[in-house]
Design an enzyme around this catalytic site. Structure first.
Site, PDB file in Angstrom:
ATOM      1  N   LYS A  47       1.238  -1.459   0.033  1.00 55.18           N
ATOM      2  CA  LYS A  47      -0.058  -0.345   0.032  1.00 55.18           C
ATOM      3  C   LYS A  47       1.021   1.122  -0.240  1.00 55.18           C
ATOM      4  O   LYS A  47       1.680   1.478   0.446  1.00 55.18           O
ATOM      5  CB  LYS A  47      -1.387  -0.564   0.823  1.00 55.18           C
ATOM      6  CG  LYS A  47      -1.978   1.301   0.974  1.00 55.18           C
ATOM      7  CD  LYS A  47      -2.745   1.059   2.145  1.00 55.18           C
ATOM      8  CE  LYS A  47      -3.878   1.922   2.535  1.00 55.18           C
ATOM      9  NZ  LYS A  47      -5.026   1.879   3.800  1.00 55.18           N
ATOM     10  N   SER A  51      -9.574   1.944   3.224  1.00 52.08           N
ATOM     11  CA  SER A  51      -9.019   2.428   2.026  1.00 52.08           C
ATOM     12  C   SER A  51      -8.002   2.072   1.664  1.00 52.08           C
ATOM     13  O   SER A  51      -6.858   1.927   0.367  1.00 52.08           O
ATOM     14  CB  SER A  51      -8.161   3.642   2.815  1.00 52.08           C
ATOM     15  OG  SER A  51      -7.107   3.005   4.024  1.00 52.08           O
ATOM     16  N   SER A  74      -9.859   0.227   7.324  1.00 55.03           N
ATOM     17  CA  SER A  74      -9.444   0.241   5.506  1.00 55.03           C
ATOM     18  C   SER A  74      -8.517  -1.530   5.236  1.00 55.03           C
ATOM     19  O   SER A  74      -8.206  -1.168   3.991  1.00 55.03           O
ATOM     20  CB  SER A  74      -8.278   1.091   5.623  1.00 55.03           C
ATOM     21  OG  SER A  74      -8.988   1.894   5.978  1.00 55.03           O
TER      22      SER A  74
END
Lengths: 475, 474, 100
Positions: free
Chosen positions: B70, B145, B169
């Site tokens: 990420k 996210s 997330s």
């Protein structure tokens, strides 16, 4: 008018590394060379507390007679400034390391315990340079993350002199306990002053004015003096005072408005989530208490008693722990406290001041000083020659006083035979002066002493010459 | 068989046995990415030729396995954007601790996945680099996210990926994309090198195709770190050893408050409360209703605590030492206000304002302090329930993937979709999302996920039950 | 609905907001804060605030400098990240106003 003053002092801990990262602390390094991702506040980094800062902080709380908190926490103080890399300073707000305590001061022969409010730990900001490039300010973050103790006094000081004395005493304590080197030139000790005045002791405290940018003890004294006067005059003229922050202008010797209360910052303090709480255990307290050396106030009292020194002299000799230790060693070697003290307060302090040195940066040792004092006592050298000609050599090069004396030909002639010869000659050559003395003109003796000294090319022991001339005249 | 379809566990074994190399895997992944990622856009950067690795022994647990990262986890000498314009041109000069651990475990670091800007969002729509789409329906969001990480694992354009979870997330996108995602106990995995959103809530965790990979990766990531004061020095068990253990007698709590919500899709409710519970009971577990009375307040607490911490964490993005600076800045105030005003997207600004307000003088007690106290209540609810049960079973998200833009105009509605995941972050407990079914919407089959939660540091139990449950579905 | 002085908060956060942004934000924030008002229903007397979900304490590092000195290349990497630098300084517009 009654002035009330409180001081906030930031003292730099003398640790090897910064408070939350492993960067070394070194003065005057090239810009941005003592930095790492943590103290640069790069994205993703986290702080970890330096154990030594916690220990030394605790030691300072104890030395100042304060109460350590059971649990301490760090908070974030949020504001934007280019020298503050993260946009917040890690400080302590709700749960500081210690509360209370006092600093004992002596002003005008009276001693007073100045109460402390708190001591907390925090990180320093970086440095900004404004005058190197037009229209730009430059940021150097070497200092960012330097560990500081903020020591906040109660509004317990009544004059600029007391403020000054407070700083002197506080500095002596912090140095004695090995928490801070307190080197003003390196910015180890910085101060803000809160000053207010009121008409009567029964009135509530006046509007508090915070004065910043005080870079020396002298500046603190002058700024506090200036503020008291400014506020007193304003009140006497019937003007209103406001709670505000003012900046000391050292060159002009005055303060000017920096920020009014309305413009005051909203620091949005909240608990620093990247650090855990710290509990202060009984073991921690006992360990640091055991590490406390004799504190300056106690040492001063002991010096007065043991060495029969005046309070003033004892105060001077105990301000700096290295001096105090050296003094005690020297007294053991000379076995004459009074003379040794006079040497310190006269020659040694003057020499250190003139060369901007600490005692341990000279080659002087207690045995060398004892040797020098012995030469004077035995009449081998004059006090003046010892002070002016021999001492600087010894301090600079560590040479023995005896060899300096010999090398420079400073040995006094105290030998009776030699002196008698010169005196006899002088008396013979000046019969009129001898007659003057006998008819009651006292100063005539001094003329003859001068003659003897000239004959000896200045090497005769003047004290002894005086005695012997008188004896010869009266014979 | 295309190597991109295999799991990390299988690939590490193949690499060890010399049946394939990490280059072979990367080649297959590159092909898959070329074929699919132009429509999914899970990656913000990918370079199959440039991958980071260390020389390690063949015994290394992730030997040769590529892991996608990420874009809020720092990799040395690599760009990192957090999905934000304000980090343009920033190159991290250091590795996050989790990156060090992956490299030491033989993993190959490649590809950076898309995310909501600074991890602010549940849809992956707030990225400065454009939205990521759900591989199961390109008209829908992958969740957020960590939407990019979930989407690439689901689309088989990555073997496994790291994500971060502040209020769901990792788990919510895992649920919406049909993969496994775990948020470890707070303090289980080092946060050093994770660009902070909310420091007291953030945790890094893996997104994987199955539970075994999840256990394999967490074993590598977990453990105390001297660089993170908030990481715990609790021994890390061999999570793989929990797989295959039966769940007979395990007590599962089903919190009644989690099923009262309007907005909970009937298909989701059925898949979790009836079907999954039944399957688990068949294997010998016992389900009982429990109560977490302060559940309704979790979102309120979260949307004070998280933005407050974020407003402070994001103060360092000021255009001075790194990142983007507005080109026309006459004075310091302008430098700050214009750089931040134009460098941050609208959701980031919304949260910074909200957090700044909650911490500001006169409001701190009413908002931040009160929220922290209610947080204690929420934590106590879990402490009570875990005295009675081993794990808690809930849906991960009230609905399957929603459409792009569907909630973008109403932030509160978007926030409410985090209802099931937020509490685990507030209480600091571990939680895993596992696929448990599908709901057909507009002719597309959309994954549904369930969530198991456990006591702090009891991730082993989560893997045990998640693996047992997964076994009934394959 | 809760009202926020947006201009003041934006200044505090050093965020430039356009008129259009403020118009959009104001009701949204009001709505969120009104929702948060529900927290007042919870009894919190005597409840300790949770700033950490874990009960860790006393985590230190020793007072040891970095094993290696920071190399010049690494410092260059730090400086190169800056949108404006001069030598090894970071550069900002001249600061006239005085600090904190």
């Amino acid at each position: 008018m009654i002035p009330t003053i409180g001081l906030e002092v930031h003292a730099q801990f003398n640790t090897r590394t910064k408070i939350f990262c492993s960067c070394a602390l070194r003065f005057a390094s090239p810009p941005n060379t003592l930095v790492c991702p943590v103290c640069l506040g790069l994205p993703g980094v986290l702080p970890v507390l330096n154990r030594e800062v916690f220990r030394l902080g605790l030691r300072a709380v104890l030395a100042l007679g304060g109460t350590p908190s059971k649990t301490i926490r760090f908070d974030r103080k949020n504001y934007y400034y280019p020298d503050l890399p993260k946009g917040y300073q890690i400080s302590q707000f709700a749960d500081p390391l210690g509360h209370g305590g006092f600093v004992e001061i002596a002003v005008g022969g009276k001693t007073k315990k100045v109460k402390l409010n708190r001591l907390h730990l925090e990180e320093d900001a970086g440095k900004l340079i404004h005058d190197q490039v037009p229209d730009k300010s430059l940021v150097d973050l070497n200092r960012a993350g330097t560990p500081l103790a903020e020591i906040v006094s109660e509004p317990d000081l009544d004059s600029a002199e007391e403020a000054y004395a407070y700083l002197v005493s506080l500095k002596a304590i912090l140095k004695a306990i090995g928490v801070s080197d307190c080197d003003m030139e390196k910015g180890h000790l910085r101060c803000d002053a809160n000053v207010s005045v009121r008409k009567n002791a029964s009135d509530p405290l006046g509007k508090k004015v915070e004065v910043k940018n005080l870079n020396s003890f002298k500046a603190v004294k002058q700024a506090v003096q200036y503020e008291i006067q400014r506020q007193t005059e304003a009140l006497e003229k019937g003007e209103k005072l406001f709670q505000e922050t003012r900046l000391w202008d050292d060159a002009r010797g005055r303060t000017h408005l920096m920020r009014s209360k309305e413009e005051a910052h909203d620091y949005r303090y909240f608990p620093e989530p990247d650090l855990v709480p710290f509990s202060v255990s009984q073991e921690d307290v006992e360990r640091e208490r055991a590490a406390l050396p004799e504190l300056p106030a106690a040492k001063k009292a002991r010096f007065m008693k043991d060495y029969a020194l005046s309070e003033y002299d004892a105060g001077l000799l105990t301000e700096e722990p290295k001096i105090a230790a050296f003094f005690e060693e020297a007294v053991r070697a000379t076995t004459d406290a009074k003379t040794t003290a006079n040497w310190f307060i006269g020659s040694i302090f003057a020499y250190l001041g003139a060369h901007n040195l600490n005692i341990d940066q000279t080659r002087l040792t207690a045995p060398l000083l004892a040797d020098l004092l012995r030469l004077v006592k035995e009449g081998k050298v004059s006090l003046q020659a010892a002070k002016e000609k021999i001492f600087p050599e010894v301090a600079e090069k560590g040479t023995s006083p005896e060899s300096v004396m010999k090398e420079k030909g400073l040995l006094q002639v105290s030998d009776d035979k030699a002196l008698e010869g010169w005196i006899a000659q002088a008396l013979d050559e000046n019969p009129k002066v001898v007659a003057d003395f006998k008819s009651g003109k006292e100063t005539a003796a001094m003329f003859l002493v001068g003659r003897v000294m000239r004959k000896s090319q200045g090497k005769a022991n003047p004290g002894k010459v005086q005695d012997m001339v008188r004896k010869a005249l009266q014979a | 068989m295309n190597l991109s379809q295999k799991t990390a566990f299988e690939l590490a074994e193949s690499c060890r046995a010399g049946k394939c190399s990490s280059e072979d895997i990367l080649k297959d992944l590159a092909r898959a990415i070329e074929a699919k990622d132009s429509s999914i856009k899970a990656y913000v950067r990918f370079d199959a030729k440039k991958s980071l690795r260390r020389t390690v022994s063949k015994e290394a647990p992730l030997y040769g396995v590529p892991i996608a990262i990420k874009d809020n986890i720092c990799v040395e000498n690599e760009a990192i954007t957090c999905g934000s314009k304000i980090l343009q041109n920033f190159v991290s000069p250091y590795n996050a601790t989790v990156i060090e651990r992956l490299l030491d475990a033989g993993a190959v670091i490649f590809g950076r996945t898309n995310m909501d800007e600074f991890a602010f969002g549940s849809s992956c729509e707030t990225s400065f680099y454009g939205p990521t789409r759900n591989p199961h329906d390109l008209g829908r969001v992958p969740g957020g996210s960590s939407g990019g990480s979930a989407a690439c694992v689901a689309a088989q354009t990555a073997i496994a990926a790291l994500g971060s979870d502040t209020g769901g997330s990792i788990r919510q996108p895992a649920s919406l994309c049909g993969v496994v995602g775990i948020k470890p106990t707070y303090g289980r995995v080092s946060r050093y090198g994770l660009i902070a959103f909310a420091s007291s809530l953030d945790q890094i965790g893996p997104l994987t195709r199955d539970v075994r990979d999840s256990a394999l990766l967490l074993k590598v990531l977990a453990g105390g770190d001297p660089r993170d004061s908030t990481s715990a020095n609790v021994p890390v068990p061999d999570y793989l050893s929990f797989l295959g253990k039966d769940i007979k007698g395990m007590k599962i709590g089903i919190p009644k408050e989690y099923f009262k919500k309007e907005g909970l899709s009937p298909a989701v409710e059925k898949a979790v409360r009836q079907e999954a519970a039944q399957v688990l009971e068949k294997q010998g577990a016992r389900c009982e209703e429990v109560s977490l009375p302060h559940t309704a307040f979790a979102i309120g607490v979260y949307y004070i605590v998280a933005p407050s911490e974020a407003s402070s964490n994001l103060a360092r993005f000021d255009g001075v030492r790194f990142g983007w600076r507005h080109p026309s800045t006459g004075n310091l105030l302008e430098l700050y206000e214009k750089t931040r005003g134009e460098g941050f997207g609208s959701e980031a600004k919304r949260r910074i304002i909200l957090g700044t307000y909650s911490l500001s003088s006169g409001y701190y007690d009413a908002y931040y302090l009160r929220a922290m106290k209610v947080r204690t209540r929420i934590k106590q609810d879990f402490d009570e329930v875990f005295k009675k049960v081993n794990v808690i079973l809930t849906p991960t998200s009230p609905t399957p993937a929603f459409k792009l833009g569907e909630k973008a105009t109403n932030p509160l509605e978007m926030y409410l979709s985090d209802i099931y995941t937020i509490s685990a972050n507030l209480a600091g407990i571990p939680a895993i999302s596992v696929p448990c079914g599908a709901e057909v919407r507009d002719g597309k089959s959309l994954p549904i996920g369930l969530q198991f939660m456990a006591k702090p540091f009891d991730e082993g139990k989560l893997f045990q039950i998640a693996h047992a449950f997964e076994g009934t579905r394959i | 609905m809760v009202h926020i002085d947006l201009k003041q908060v934006a200044r505090l956060a050093r965020l430039h907001l356009t008129e259009a942004e403020m118009k959009l934000l104001e009701p949204q924030l009001g709505q969120i804060l009104s929702f948060v008002e529900s927290l007042k229903e919870v009894k919190v007397e005597g409840v300790e605030p949770t700033s950490h979900p874990l009960s860790l304490s006393n985590v230190f590092r020793e007072d040891q400098p970095h094993v290696k000195a920071v190399e010049p290349e690494r410092i260059q990497a730090f400086i190169k990240n800056s949108p404006a630098s001069r030598g090894s300084f970071f550069e900002v517009p001249k600061i006239i106003e005085d600090k904190s």
